[in-house]
Design a protein around this motif. Structure first.
Motif, mmCIF file in Angstrom:
data_model
loop_
_atom_site.group_PDB
_atom_site.id
_atom_site.type_symbol
_atom_site.label_atom_id
_atom_site.label_comp_id
_atom_site.label_asym_id
_atom_site.label_seq_id
_atom_site.Cartn_x
_atom_site.Cartn_y
_atom_site.Cartn_z
ATOM 1 N N VAL A 41 14.984 46.332 -125.008
ATOM 2 C CA VAL A 41 14.634 45.961 -123.635
ATOM 3 C C VAL A 41 14.779 47.194 -122.747
ATOM 4 O O VAL A 41 15.519 48.125 -123.073
ATOM 5 C CB VAL A 41 15.512 44.796 -123.109
ATOM 6 N N ARG A 42 14.057 47.182 -121.637
ATOM 7 C CA ARG A 42 14.031 48.348 -120.757
ATOM 8 C C ARG A 42 15.075 48.255 -119.646
ATOM 9 O O ARG A 42 15.045 47.330 -118.848
ATOM 10 C CB ARG A 42 12.654 48.514 -120.130
ATOM 11 N N LEU A 43 15.958 49.213 -119.621
ATOM 12 C CA LEU A 43 16.881 49.367 -118.503
ATOM 13 C C LEU A 43 16.203 50.357 -117.562
ATOM 14 O O LEU A 43 16.410 51.562 -117.663
ATOM 15 C CB LEU A 43 18.249 49.874 -118.982
ATOM 16 N N THR A 44 15.353 49.837 -116.702
ATOM 17 C CA THR A 44 14.574 50.683 -115.801
ATOM 18 C C THR A 44 15.513 51.414 -114.839
ATOM 19 O O THR A 44 16.671 51.001 -114.656
ATOM 20 C CB THR A 44 13.574 49.840 -114.992
ATOM 21 N N PRO A 45 15.020 52.462 -114.177
ATOM 22 C CA PRO A 45 15.872 53.149 -113.201
ATOM 23 C C PRO A 45 16.410 52.219 -112.116
ATOM 24 O O PRO A 45 17.572 52.336 -111.726
ATOM 25 C CB PRO A 45 14.936 54.223 -112.619
ATOM 26 N N LEU A 46 15.597 51.270 -111.649
ATOM 27 C CA LEU A 46 16.069 50.343 -110.619
ATOM 28 C C LEU A 46 17.146 49.413 -111.167
ATOM 29 O O LEU A 46 18.171 49.186 -110.524
ATOM 30 C CB LEU A 46 14.914 49.519 -110.052
ATOM 31 N N LEU A 70 21.048 49.432 -101.922
ATOM 32 C CA LEU A 70 19.756 49.983 -102.354
ATOM 33 C C LEU A 70 18.972 50.525 -101.177
ATOM 34 O O LEU A 70 18.271 51.536 -101.293
ATOM 35 C CB LEU A 70 18.916 48.916 -103.056
ATOM 36 N N GLY A 71 19.085 49.865 -100.036
ATOM 37 C CA GLY A 71 18.374 50.278 -98.832
ATOM 38 C C GLY A 71 18.776 51.649 -98.331
ATOM 39 O O GLY A 71 18.046 52.276 -97.562
ATOM 40 N N LYS A 72 19.917 52.141 -98.760
ATOM 41 C CA LYS A 72 20.354 53.483 -98.365
ATOM 42 C C LYS A 72 19.552 54.568 -99.069
ATOM 43 O O LYS A 72 19.464 55.688 -98.591
ATOM 44 C CB LYS A 72 21.845 53.666 -98.670
ATOM 45 N N LYS A 73 18.973 54.236 -100.233
ATOM 46 C CA LYS A 73 18.219 55.219 -101.016
ATOM 47 C C LYS A 73 16.733 54.909 -101.099
ATOM 48 O O LYS A 73 15.928 55.777 -101.384
ATOM 49 C CB LYS A 73 18.783 55.299 -102.437
ATOM 50 N N VAL A 82 15.922 42.722 -106.081
ATOM 51 C CA VAL A 82 17.337 42.703 -106.459
ATOM 52 C C VAL A 82 17.620 41.512 -107.370
ATOM 53 O O VAL A 82 18.294 41.663 -108.397
ATOM 54 C CB VAL A 82 18.243 42.673 -105.210
ATOM 55 N N TYR A 83 17.112 40.354 -107.024
ATOM 56 C CA TYR A 83 17.362 39.169 -107.844
ATOM 57 C C TYR A 83 16.770 39.306 -109.236
ATOM 58 O O TYR A 83 17.373 38.885 -110.218
ATOM 59 C CB TYR A 83 16.857 37.894 -107.146
ATOM 60 N N ARG A 84 15.584 39.906 -109.352
ATOM 61 C CA ARG A 84 14.995 40.129 -110.678
ATOM 62 C C ARG A 84 15.863 41.077 -111.499
ATOM 63 O O ARG A 84 16.097 40.855 -112.689
ATOM 64 C CB ARG A 84 13.565 40.670 -110.566
ATOM 65 N N ALA A 85 16.357 42.138 -110.865
ATOM 66 C CA ALA A 85 17.226 43.086 -111.577
ATOM 67 C C ALA A 85 18.520 42.401 -111.998
ATOM 68 O O ALA A 85 18.982 42.570 -113.133
ATOM 69 C CB ALA A 85 17.511 44.301 -110.697
ATOM 70 N N LEU A 86 19.117 41.618 -111.102
ATOM 71 C CA LEU A 86 20.365 40.911 -111.437
ATOM 72 C C LEU A 86 20.129 39.894 -112.544
ATOM 73 O O LEU A 86 20.963 39.753 -113.445
ATOM 74 C CB LEU A 86 20.956 40.242 -110.195
ATOM 75 N N ASP A 87 18.999 39.191 -112.512
ATOM 76 C CA ASP A 87 18.678 38.235 -113.577
ATOM 77 C C ASP A 87 18.576 38.941 -114.926
ATOM 78 O O ASP A 87 19.087 38.455 -115.931
ATOM 79 C CB ASP A 87 17.369 37.494 -113.275
ATOM 80 N N PHE A 88 17.916 40.094 -114.942
ATOM 81 C CA PHE A 88 17.816 40.874 -116.178
ATOM 82 C C PHE A 88 19.209 41.261 -116.674
ATOM 83 O O PHE A 88 19.534 41.095 -117.854
ATOM 84 C CB PHE A 88 16.971 42.133 -115.951
ATOM 85 N N LEU A 89 20.044 41.769 -115.774
ATOM 86 C CA LEU A 89 21.390 42.209 -116.156
ATOM 87 C C LEU A 89 22.232 41.027 -116.649
ATOM 88 O O LEU A 89 23.012 41.175 -117.592
ATOM 89 C CB LEU A 89 22.064 42.923 -114.988
#
Length: 171
Positions: A41-46, A70-73, A82-89
């Motif tokens: 599976v891909r651990l994308t940069p985001l 995340l908004g700082k960068k 964010v929710y998609r990334a958290l769901d993946f994690l």
């Protein structure tokens, strides 16, 4: 009770044991890369950045706090990102959701069965906000035995114990 805001927090109790937290983060990131590669599976940069934000302390962090970080960068990140990334994690067993706080924390027991969810137990300090994942197979076995005796099929088991860590109890 929700953890105190970061502006009012005490010096970190480092999930109850003093240590160099940067080593926790480095280790978690290295294990996440390895586990994702092995699982194909891909651990994308985001996704990696979200994981690093979650691991930034031993205090559970809410999705909107991750979004703010995340908004700082990044220019105007959106909640679904964010929710998609958290769901993946979560699916990969790299983070846990602390239900009582509606927040996320890095999985410190990724070695228990590799990828995917495992039964979790958390000690959550109501004063400093730190949380520590513990893994006691005897607790899991006892709960499984009780559930089976009742004919109950467990699907998910997260135990959250709220109280005071050693440092907060002493002060």
């Amino acid at each position: 009770m929700a953890p105190k805001s970061s502006t009012a927090k005490k010096p970190a109790a480092a999930a109850f044991t003093p240590h160099d937290h940067s080593l926790c983060v480095d280790d978690a990131m290295m294990r996440a890369r390895t586990l994702c590669t092995e699982a194909g599976v891909r651990l994308t940069p985001l996704r990696e950045e979200v994981l690093q934000i979650v691991w930034s302390s031993h205090q559970p962090i809410g999705a909107y706090d991750v979004l703010a970080s995340l908004g700082k960068k990044h220019d105007n990140p959106k909640p679904p990102t964010v929710y998609r990334a958290l769901d993946f994690l979560l699916e990969q067993g790299l983070v846990h959701r602390i239900e009582s706080l509606n927040a996320y924390i890095g999985c410190s027991h990724q070695d228990l069965g590799g990828m995917g969810a495992h039964n979790s137990q958390f000690l959550i300090c109501r004063s400093c906000g730190n949380a520590k994942e513990i893994a006691d197979p005897a607790i899991g076995e006892a709960l499984q035995k009780v559930a089976a005796a009742e004919g109950f099929k467990q699907e998910k088991r997260v135990i959250e114990i709220t109280g005071l860590c050693r440092d907060c109890a002493a002060s």
